[in-house]
Design a protein around this motif. Structure first.
Motif, PDB file in Angstrom:
ATOM      1  N   UNK A 123       0.828  -1.206   0.000  1.00 37.51           N
ATOM      2  CA  UNK A 123       0.000   0.000   0.000  1.00 37.51           C
ATOM      3  C   UNK A 123       0.862   1.255   0.000  1.00 37.51           C
ATOM      4  N   UNK A 124       1.908   1.228   0.834  1.00 41.22           N
ATOM      5  CA  UNK A 124       2.784   2.397   0.920  1.00 41.22           C
ATOM      6  C   UNK A 124       3.391   2.704  -0.447  1.00 41.22           C
ATOM      7  N   UNK A 125       3.858   1.673  -1.138  1.00 44.07           N
ATOM      8  CA  UNK A 125       4.468   1.893  -2.450  1.00 44.07           C
ATOM      9  C   UNK A 125       3.440   2.409  -3.450  1.00 44.07           C
ATOM     10  N   UNK A 126       2.219   1.883  -3.353  1.00 41.87           N
ATOM     11  CA  UNK A 126       1.148   2.379  -4.230  1.00 41.87           C
ATOM     12  C   UNK A 126       0.895   3.856  -3.967  1.00 41.87           C
ATOM     13  N   UNK A 127       0.807   4.180  -2.674  1.00 45.78           N
ATOM     14  CA  UNK A 127       0.532   5.560  -2.292  1.00 45.78           C
ATOM     15  C   UNK A 127       1.599   6.515  -2.834  1.00 45.78           C
ATOM     16  N   UNK A 128       2.842   6.052  -2.842  1.00 50.00           N
ATOM     17  CA  UNK A 128       3.941   6.910  -3.300  1.00 50.00           C
ATOM     18  C   UNK A 128       4.191   6.740  -4.796  1.00 50.00           C
ATOM     19  N   UNK A 129       3.343   5.914  -5.434  1.00 43.02           N
ATOM     20  CA  UNK A 129       3.455   5.684  -6.871  1.00 43.02           C
ATOM     21  C   UNK A 129       4.834   5.130  -7.237  1.00 43.02           C
ATOM     22  N   UNK A 130       5.289   4.161  -6.456  1.00 38.40           N
ATOM     23  CA  UNK A 130       6.590   3.536  -6.714  1.00 38.40           C
ATOM     24  C   UNK A 130       6.393   2.089  -7.159  1.00 38.40           C
ATOM     25  N   UNK A 131       7.220   1.676  -8.107  1.00 34.65           N
ATOM     26  CA  UNK A 131       7.205   0.303  -8.603  1.00 34.65           C
ATOM     27  C   UNK A 131       8.085  -0.546  -7.690  1.00 34.65           C
ATOM     28  N   UNK A 132       7.576  -1.649  -7.204  1.00 34.44           N
ATOM     29  CA  UNK A 132       8.371  -2.396  -6.232  1.00 34.44           C
ATOM     30  C   UNK A 132       9.595  -3.068  -6.863  1.00 34.44           C
ATOM     31  N   UNK A 133       9.615  -3.170  -8.184  1.00 31.71           N
ATOM     32  CA  UNK A 133      10.822  -3.659  -8.853  1.00 31.71           C
ATOM     33  C   UNK A 133      11.979  -2.670  -8.707  1.00 31.71           C
ATOM     34  N   UNK A 134      11.659  -1.436  -8.412  1.00 30.01           N
ATOM     35  CA  UNK A 134      12.685  -0.383  -8.406  1.00 30.01           C
ATOM     36  C   UNK A 134      13.186  -0.019  -7.020  1.00 30.01           C
ATOM     37  N   UNK A 135      12.624  -0.621  -5.979  1.00 27.36           N
ATOM     38  CA  UNK A 135      13.002  -0.227  -4.613  1.00 27.36           C
ATOM     39  C   UNK A 135      13.077  -1.431  -3.678  1.00 27.36           C
ATOM     40  N   UNK A 136      13.797  -1.223  -2.573  1.00 20.84           N
ATOM     41  CA  UNK A 136      13.724  -2.124  -1.423  1.00 20.84           C
ATOM     42  C   UNK A 136      13.104  -1.326  -0.291  1.00 20.84           C
ATOM     43  N   UNK A 137      12.344  -2.020   0.554  1.00 15.65           N
ATOM     44  CA  UNK A 137      11.799  -1.346   1.728  1.00 15.65           C
ATOM     45  C   UNK A 137      12.475  -1.928   2.963  1.00 15.65           C
ATOM     46  N   UNK A 138      13.039  -1.034   3.759  1.00 10.89           N
ATOM     47  CA  UNK A 138      13.799  -1.424   4.933  1.00 10.89           C
ATOM     48  C   UNK A 138      13.141  -0.785   6.151  1.00 10.89           C
ATOM     49  N   UNK A 139      12.683  -1.620   7.085  1.00  8.03           N
ATOM     50  CA  UNK A 139      11.982  -1.122   8.265  1.00  8.03           C
ATOM     51  C   UNK A 139      12.861  -1.349   9.488  1.00  8.03           C
ATOM     52  N   UNK A 140      13.225  -0.272  10.160  1.00  7.62           N
ATOM     53  CA  UNK A 140      14.139  -0.341  11.311  1.00  7.62           C
ATOM     54  C   UNK A 140      15.343  -1.238  11.001  1.00  7.62           C
ATOM     55  N   UNK A 141      15.904  -1.021   9.835  1.00 10.59           N
ATOM     56  CA  UNK A 141      17.129  -1.721   9.473  1.00 10.59           C
ATOM     57  C   UNK A 141      16.945  -3.119   8.902  1.00 10.59           C
ATOM     58  N   UNK A 142      15.705  -3.592   8.814  1.00 11.68           N
ATOM     59  CA  UNK A 142      15.466  -4.949   8.314  1.00 11.68           C
ATOM     60  C   UNK A 142      14.690  -4.914   7.005  1.00 11.68           C
ATOM     61  N   UNK A 143      15.119  -5.759   6.076  1.00 12.35           N
ATOM     62  CA  UNK A 143      14.421  -5.870   4.792  1.00 12.35           C
ATOM     63  C   UNK A 143      13.038  -6.488   5.023  1.00 12.35           C
ATOM     64  N   UNK A 144      11.993  -5.908   4.424  1.00  6.40           N
ATOM     65  CA  UNK A 144      10.646  -6.463   4.617  1.00  6.40           C
ATOM     66  C   UNK A 144       9.958  -6.725   3.279  1.00  6.40           C
ATOM     67  N   UNK A 145       9.160  -7.790   3.204  1.00  5.83           N
ATOM     68  CA  UNK A 145       8.456  -8.134   1.969  1.00  5.83           C
ATOM     69  C   UNK A 145       7.161  -7.339   1.805  1.00  5.83           C
ATOM     70  N   UNK A 146       6.521  -7.497   0.653  1.00 11.96           N
ATOM     71  CA  UNK A 146       5.369  -6.690   0.285  1.00 11.96           C
ATOM     72  C   UNK A 146       4.187  -6.750   1.239  1.00 11.96           C
ATOM     73  N   UNK A 147       3.966  -7.890   1.879  1.00  8.15           N
ATOM     74  CA  UNK A 147       2.779  -7.998   2.724  1.00  8.15           C
ATOM     75  C   UNK A 147       3.034  -7.581   4.170  1.00  8.15           C
ATOM     76  N   UNK A 148       4.259  -7.169   4.480  1.00  2.00           N
ATOM     77  CA  UNK A 148       4.567  -6.759   5.857  1.00  2.00           C
ATOM     78  C   UNK A 148       3.772  -5.508   6.216  1.00  2.00           C
ATOM     79  N   UNK A 149       3.376  -5.426   7.479  1.00  2.00           N
ATOM     80  CA  UNK A 149       2.687  -4.231   7.958  1.00  2.00           C
ATOM     81  C   UNK A 149       3.688  -3.354   8.696  1.00  2.00           C
ATOM     82  N   UNK A 150       3.717  -2.112   8.306  1.00  4.71           N
ATOM     83  CA  UNK A 150       4.661  -1.178   8.905  1.00  4.71           C
ATOM     84  C   UNK A 150       3.952  -0.421  10.021  1.00  4.71           C
TER      85      UNK A 150
END
Ligand code: SF4
Ligand SMILES: [Zn+2]
Ligand SMILES: [Zn+2]
Lengths: 331, 69
Positions: free
Chosen positions: B22-49
């Protein structure tokens, strides 16, 4: 999401493989992909020494780490491009990586050795910075690999790089370039063997590999890359990938496995003189294929008296330095 | 939560909790183009932030040509 292998919590989802992995199994996946590509394309044979082209970015550091993990004997080469802070910081990451692992990193600094840097070379030649930069790196890496007696020179080109270059060359039907775009190019005519062991991994995967291995790398983009055509191609391909996972891989490997030979006849007889799409990433010996002669000054392969790099040194060496252009805003 | 973006470096405030997708959708970002790191840990698409998480959205696309990247 659960890891496809162990059902533990996943850290990454790979839609193109319809798979999610935990950290351990993702790292194993990366090693497998590299091992497989080295084997399938006969890139290296046991006991060979490899020179790794290192920039301090995610791809080259992931590559260096992966080759070591897989047991290859490697040294790195870093070329100081003189692109302001960006180069200083990049060099720092490369040096730290090598020092922490006890690996040997050789360095060549353009300013110190040849009295020019990339921003100045771009201004003097009035071409895009990546053109002088790609030319310089190719020349210095090739020369270092040949002079150092390495069996192969490895670069960190990933699937996105190769797919973007292929896309650009197909759009313009660059027959000669198409005939040379392979994951491995044999040694010959003064060129080292060149291998691209990361072509089975996407950029997102090489970046994730670094994060999970605790490899610090230059995350900022090169300020000279703004407006580079490859970036646009990558965005287009990633949009297709989003709609249809696996597109990049089938585009690139379909070409390499089934189509590249159809262009092979053109490969070494293509356009000369560096006109057309300067696609450095797929090249061998610049825009003109593999020349048969040798540079009278440095001995590198050349199609006239002087090789393209020595000609660049003559034009840019000693020129009034120009500042690094500010990066253009990208989303 | 604080979301750090790069190239150029900037920080956004986004209301959590929210899923990575959802966050990536909101920011209009393609998930192929980014990694999401939450408090220093890599997280997959279904993770809740969580709303108090510190998030980095790291671009993975490099430009440029030639070897040594
Ligand atoms: S983006 Fe272009 S100028 Fe910058 S390091 Fe890469 S090839 Fe060189
Ligand atoms: Zn697992
Ligand atoms: Zn020369």
């Amino acid at each position: 999401m659960k890891c496809k292998v162990c059902r533990g919590p996943a850290v990454i989802d790979l839609p193109r493989h319809n798979a999610n992995f935990c950290a351990d199994h993702f790292l194993r996946y990366c090693r497998n992909q590299v091992e497989r590509v080295i084997h399938d394309y006969a890139m290296l044979t046991p006991g060979e020494r490899v020179l790794v082209a290192v920039s301090g970015g995610k791809d080259s550091l992931a590559l260096w780490d992966l080759l070591g993990e897989l047991g290859w004997e490697t040294d790195g080469l870093y070329v100081g491009l003189g692109i302001g802070d960006y180069s200083d910081v990049s060099g720092g990451y490369a040096r730290r990586f090598a020092a922490e692992r006890g690996l040997r990193l050789n360095e060549v600094d353009l300013r110190a050795t040849y009295d020019f840097d990339i921003p100045t070379a771009a201004a003097v030649t009035r071409r895009v910075p990546c053109s002088a930069c790609g030319l310089s790196k190719r020349h210095l890496f090739d020369a270092a690999a040949v002079d150092g007696g390495y069996d192969a020179m490895a670069t960190g080109h990933n699937l996105d790089d190769e797919a973007a270059v292929l896309y650009g060359n197909v759009l313009r039907w660059q027959m000669a370039y198409l005939g040379r775009q392979r994951p491995v190019l044999p040694a010959g005519n003064g060129f080292p063997r060149k291998v691209k062991p990361l072509v089975r991994l996407t950029e997102r995967e090489t970046a994730a590999y670094c994060v999970l291995r605790g490899i610090d790398y230059q995350v900022e983009e090169c300020p000279m890359a703004a407006g580079n055509r490859h970036l646009g191609y990558k965005e287009v391909l990633n949009e297709m990938e989003r709609r249809s996972p696996g597109t990049k891989s089938s585009f690139y490997f379909g070409f390499v496995d089934r189509a590249v030979d159809l262009f092979a006849q053109e490969a070494w007889s293509g356009p000369s003189g560096g006109v057309g799409f300067d696609d450095g990433a797929a090249d061998d010996g610049g825009a003109s294929g593999r020349p048969l002669g040798h540079c009278t000054r440095c001995g590198a392969p050349a199609e006239s008296d002087l090789c393209a790099f020595c000609r660049l040194v003559d034009r840019a060496g000693g020129a009034q330095p120009v500042p690094v252009a500010p990066p253009r805003r990208r989303s | 939560m604080k979301v750090l973006l790069r190239n150029p470096r900037r920080e956004l405030d986004v209301a959590g909790p929210i899923s990575v997708t959802r966050l990536l959708q909101q920011l209009d970002l393609n998930r192929e183009s980014v990694l999401v790191i939450s408090d220093g840990t890599l997280v997959p698409g279904d993770a809740t932030l969580a709303d108090d998480a510190s998030i980095e959205i790291r671009p993975v696309i490099s430009g440029g040509e030639g070897p040594g990247r």
